[in-house]
Scaffold this motif. Sequence first.
Motif, PDB file in Angstrom:
ATOM      1  N   GLN A  78      -9.455  -6.084  -0.350  1.00 34.90           N
ATOM      2  CA  GLN A  78      -8.794  -5.071   0.457  1.00 34.90           C
ATOM      3  C   GLN A  78      -8.395  -3.931  -0.440  1.00 34.90           C
ATOM      4  O   GLN A  78      -7.680  -4.130  -1.412  1.00 34.90           O
ATOM      5  N   VAL A  79      -8.846  -2.739  -0.097  1.00 34.30           N
ATOM      6  CA  VAL A  79      -8.571  -1.588  -0.940  1.00 34.30           C
ATOM      7  C   VAL A  79      -7.831  -0.554  -0.118  1.00 34.30           C
ATOM      8  O   VAL A  79      -8.263  -0.205   0.973  1.00 34.30           O
ATOM      9  N   GLN A 130     -14.305   2.924  -0.805  1.00 40.63           N
ATOM     10  CA  GLN A 130     -13.962   4.344  -0.911  1.00 40.63           C
ATOM     11  C   GLN A 130     -14.788   5.175   0.058  1.00 40.63           C
ATOM     12  O   GLN A 130     -14.290   6.080   0.722  1.00 40.63           O
ATOM     13  N   VAL A 159     -15.424  -2.028  -4.202  1.00 33.14           N
ATOM     14  CA  VAL A 159     -14.414  -0.958  -4.198  1.00 33.14           C
ATOM     15  C   VAL A 159     -15.064   0.375  -3.872  1.00 33.14           C
ATOM     16  O   VAL A 159     -14.528   1.177  -3.109  1.00 33.14           O
ATOM     17  N   SER A 190       0.826  -1.205   0.000  1.00 31.28           N
ATOM     18  CA  SER A 190       0.000   0.000   0.000  1.00 31.28           C
ATOM     19  C   SER A 190       0.861   1.255   0.000  1.00 31.28           C
ATOM     20  O   SER A 190       0.391   2.339  -0.320  1.00 31.28           O
ATOM     21  N   LYS A 240      -7.567  -9.047  -3.744  1.00 28.44           N
ATOM     22  CA  LYS A 240      -8.740  -9.885  -3.465  1.00 28.44           C
ATOM     23  C   LYS A 240      -8.226 -11.021  -2.593  1.00 28.44           C
ATOM     24  O   LYS A 240      -7.226 -11.657  -2.903  1.00 28.44           O
ATOM     25  N   CYS A 298      -6.072   1.209   4.596  1.00 32.30           N
ATOM     26  CA  CYS A 298      -6.610   0.006   3.965  1.00 32.30           C
ATOM     27  C   CYS A 298      -8.010  -0.258   4.511  1.00 32.30           C
ATOM     28  O   CYS A 298      -8.218  -0.189   5.727  1.00 32.30           O
ATOM     29  N   VAL A 339      -7.029   3.198   0.187  1.00 29.34           N
ATOM     30  CA  VAL A 339      -7.591   4.451  -0.328  1.00 29.34           C
ATOM     31  C   VAL A 339      -6.951   5.606   0.412  1.00 29.34           C
ATOM     32  O   VAL A 339      -6.836   5.556   1.635  1.00 29.34           O
ATOM     33  N   LEU A 352      -5.081  -2.735  -4.419  1.00 33.07           N
ATOM     34  CA  LEU A 352      -6.262  -3.604  -4.368  1.00 33.07           C
ATOM     35  C   LEU A 352      -5.812  -5.045  -4.270  1.00 33.07           C
ATOM     36  O   LEU A 352      -4.927  -5.472  -5.005  1.00 33.07           O
ATOM     37  N   VAL A 410      -7.803   5.304  -5.213  1.00 42.21           N
ATOM     38  CA  VAL A 410      -7.454   3.931  -4.849  1.00 42.21           C
ATOM     39  C   VAL A 410      -5.966   3.710  -5.107  1.00 42.21           C
ATOM     40  O   VAL A 410      -5.484   3.903  -6.220  1.00 42.21           O
TER      41      VAL A 410
END
Lengths: 262, 292
Positions: free
Chosen positions: B234-235, B267, B263, B112, B248, B207, B237, B246, B243
Amino acid sequence: MEYVSPEGLRLDGRRPKELRQLKAELGVLASADGSAMFEMGNTKVLAAVFGPKPIENRSQEDEKRCLVKCEYAMASFSTGERRRRGKGDRRATEITKAIRNCLEQTILVELMPRSQIDVYVQVLQADGGTRCACINAAFMALAAAAVPMRDILASCAAGYLESTALLDLNYVEDSGGGPDVAVAIHPNYQDRVVLLQQDNRVAIETFEEVMQLAVAGCRAVGEFMRQQLLEHTQKLAAARAAGEQQAAAAQEDDDALDEDDY
Amino acid sequence: MASPLISAGEVQWITAGVSFNCRNDGRQREDFRELSAQLGVIAQATGSARVQLGETDVIVGCKAEIGSPDPERPDCGRLVFGVECSPVASPAFRGRGGDELSGELARALERSFYPGPSGRAGGVDLSALSIVSGKTCWVLYVDALLLNIGGNLHDALSVAAKAALADAKIPKVEVVQGEDPTDEPDYEVDDDPQQAQRLDVARVPLCVTVSQIGAHSVVDLTAQEELCSSASVQVAVDASGAVCGLTKRRQKGVDPSVALEMVEVAQRAAAKLHAALADSLAEQQAQQMSVG
């Protein structure tokens, strides 16, 4: 480097026989059966107890007593220089064994056959006297978990620098090259010694002086822990009383309703 | 640790609760648990923070050490992430038991913060950590310690990492060029805490893990709820809603349209999380100012 000034003050302003500030908090972790945070000056240790519970490994089961499992870990950020690996090194293994030894002498293991108690100690900040703080934290966590024990287990260390016996060394004093005597006692059994470890050379007369100072330090730590446990118990008792009052009041309301019904 | 066993009845109950938008603790699907952050909990670390997100408890300590830069980014410093699962969180983390989980979490954090080839495109501008280009730089070790597993570790970790970086006080370094231009420049580290430089963490992402329970997307799962979900995204931001990463996770596949929806949920939720952290940090820093 001067460890004791001409006025008799140490590097952090303490007198030679003065303990660092002690702080203890019980029940700091939600998942453990018992937990405690113990601070001796800047040394901060967290201990968690899981158990007593059924033994995990049948081959280790003992029909007469409980198994005590221990682990000691240091956080990477706990020391001045960052540590790469917190467990598994030789010092950690040695300290783990020392802690387990003290706990086995303190816990009434015969009362819990075929069981296991896990005690984990995590050092958050290390500034000298880590093994003593760990033993103290482990004891407080066991008390919080209501594990039956023979007595309070109190630990403290002392050293000797510039011809002065010093109580509760911090990291700088510990690295001074003088002897470092770590002791743990059971205060109510005439201060019987449960742990005794010494590093570096020292003359036997000096050793006696330093050890007596360490034992006196242990007694002071023991007294502090007893006070903390009493306060904790009083808080629990007050909470229980308040809970009972609430329940009684709710019961009365229910009864009152029944009267009005008629 | 919360029981790893869950009955079919409990799974049904939790799934039904989610579909009614009322979870076990009364939260709605996109609500976070109470977040509390304390800065400066480790006195000898460069920066530190303890974050509690519901029952999940994490401490992150940063240590800045002088080191040499990455040969591919000579004018940048380095960020090194490490995660340890403390045995106090669970007997399962005895010995090497926590290694797999901690490796996964560390890698996720690292990704990240990916700084790109220039070193300036990530959450932290690494060029701010450079001392002498090509020779010396600050290496900032960000070490996390998990104290209690209450579900949603990734999110709690990213919040704690951001808080610890916000708390970091990097000592000021003066680069002294010798008289001879071919001499190696020398550097002096100033110990004065008043002169210390703070990091700009405005672009550090947080995250947010969004999971599918039944047919709905849920945020900030407790340990029990995690046992009812089999697909999550898991995103990462940042504060502006962009973003940054990312992933999965878990075994079940998701329809691409559902993934995009998740997603978007992330956000929205991230905006709330950023706000909650900012409030907590502002409060802490105000306290620090009034004490100091």
